[in-house]
Design an enzyme around this catalytic site. Structure first.
Site, short mmCIF file in Angstrom:
data_model
loop_
_atom_site.label_atom_id
_atom_site.label_comp_id
_atom_site.label_asym_id
_atom_site.label_seq_id
_atom_site.Cartn_x
_atom_site.Cartn_y
_atom_site.Cartn_z
N ASP A 96 0.85 -1.18 0.00
CA ASP A 96 0.00 0.00 0.00
C ASP A 96 0.89 1.23 0.00
O ASP A 96 1.88 1.30 0.75
CB ASP A 96 -0.89 -0.03 1.25
CG ASP A 96 -1.92 1.08 1.24
OD1 ASP A 96 -3.05 0.81 0.81
OD2 ASP A 96 -1.61 2.20 1.67
N ILE A 97 0.57 2.21 -0.86
CA ILE A 97 1.37 3.44 -0.93
C ILE A 97 1.08 4.29 0.30
O ILE A 97 -0.09 4.60 0.59
CB ILE A 97 1.06 4.22 -2.22
CG1 ILE A 97 1.35 3.35 -3.45
CG2 ILE A 97 1.87 5.51 -2.28
CD1 ILE A 97 0.94 3.99 -4.76
N GLU A 139 -4.87 2.54 -3.90
CA GLU A 139 -3.41 2.48 -3.90
C GLU A 139 -2.88 1.15 -3.39
O GLU A 139 -1.72 1.05 -2.98
CB GLU A 139 -2.85 3.63 -3.06
CG GLU A 139 -3.14 3.53 -1.57
CD GLU A 139 -4.45 4.15 -1.14
OE1 GLU A 139 -4.55 4.53 0.04
OE2 GLU A 139 -5.37 4.24 -1.97
#
Length: 221
Positions: A96-97, A139
């Site tokens: 996950d960003i 994301e």
């Protein structure tokens, strides 16, 4: 067909008895039929190409070009069946960003889309061709690694994490945009786990990575 139409024309030029009108009409009809056959062939080729493209679009994430969630799940289920059959190890990671909402809020969704695309490309360059990458939504990405125990999977995860951290993703005015990712990792073998169970375990490990400081890898226990 051409032979039947061309020979009478040759007979006309050779002075033999032929009806010129019927001969040339027959030739014209044959040429029209030939054009129709060629046109149908091109139409069928175009229809086939469109069918292939529609099939690709049905399982591809439109923004990143990765597998979409549905197709990722389908391909991983097939790999899980194979892993159980051959009693082989495998790993699954979710990444996950970090602070992606801040990227969108600060620079706009256009820049956010560019960040997603470049993170996706970095993932594709880092993993093997047999590994399965998908964008689960927003994301969040996932990577399934067949024939990979914890040590190899952790090495891949670390190369992903450090590579993304060190990559300049975009220049926005005077700002050089970098992002980091948090990764949750689950490694197992012949367990019969479903894809939903594995994603749940990886998601819990990802949550631990997020709450313990981000930009790190946590393994599911």
């Amino acid at each position: 067909m051409l032979e039947r139409r061309v020979i009478p024309i040759w007979h006309i030029y050779a002075g033999r008895q032929e009806d010129p009108l019927n001969t040339f009409i027959g030739l014209a009809v044959s040429l029209l039929m030939l054009c129709g056959v060629i046109g149908l062939k091109r139409l069928f080729q175009l229809m086939h190409a469109n069918e292939v493209e529609l099939e690709r679009l049905a399982h591809t994430d439109f923004l990143t070009g990765l597998n979409n969630r549905r197709y990722f799940m389908k391909k991983v289920k097939q790999e899980l069946i194979r892993a159980v059959r051959y009693d082989s190890a495998f790993s699954l990671m979710m990444l996950d960003i970090d602070f992606f909402k801040k990227v969108n809020d600060t620079y706009g969704h256009h820049i956010g889309d560019i960040v997603l695309q470049k993170v996706a490309r970095h993932c594709q360059k880092t993993v093997r061709s047999i590994d399965i990458i998908g964008r689960l939504g927003g994301e969040e990405f996932a990577v399934f690694l067949p024939e990979s125990g914890y040590d190899r999977a952790y090495d891949v995860a670390e190369r992903l994490r450090s590579g993304i951290e060190e990559t300049l993703l975009e220049c926005v005015g005077d700002n050089l945009l970098h992002v980091t990712v948090s990764i949750g990792l689950v490694s197992t073998g012949h367990t019969g786990n479903s894809i939903d169970e594995l994603l749940d375990l990886a998601d819990k490990a990802l949550y631990e990575a997020k709450t313990s400081g981000r930009n790190r890898i946590c393994r599911s226990q």
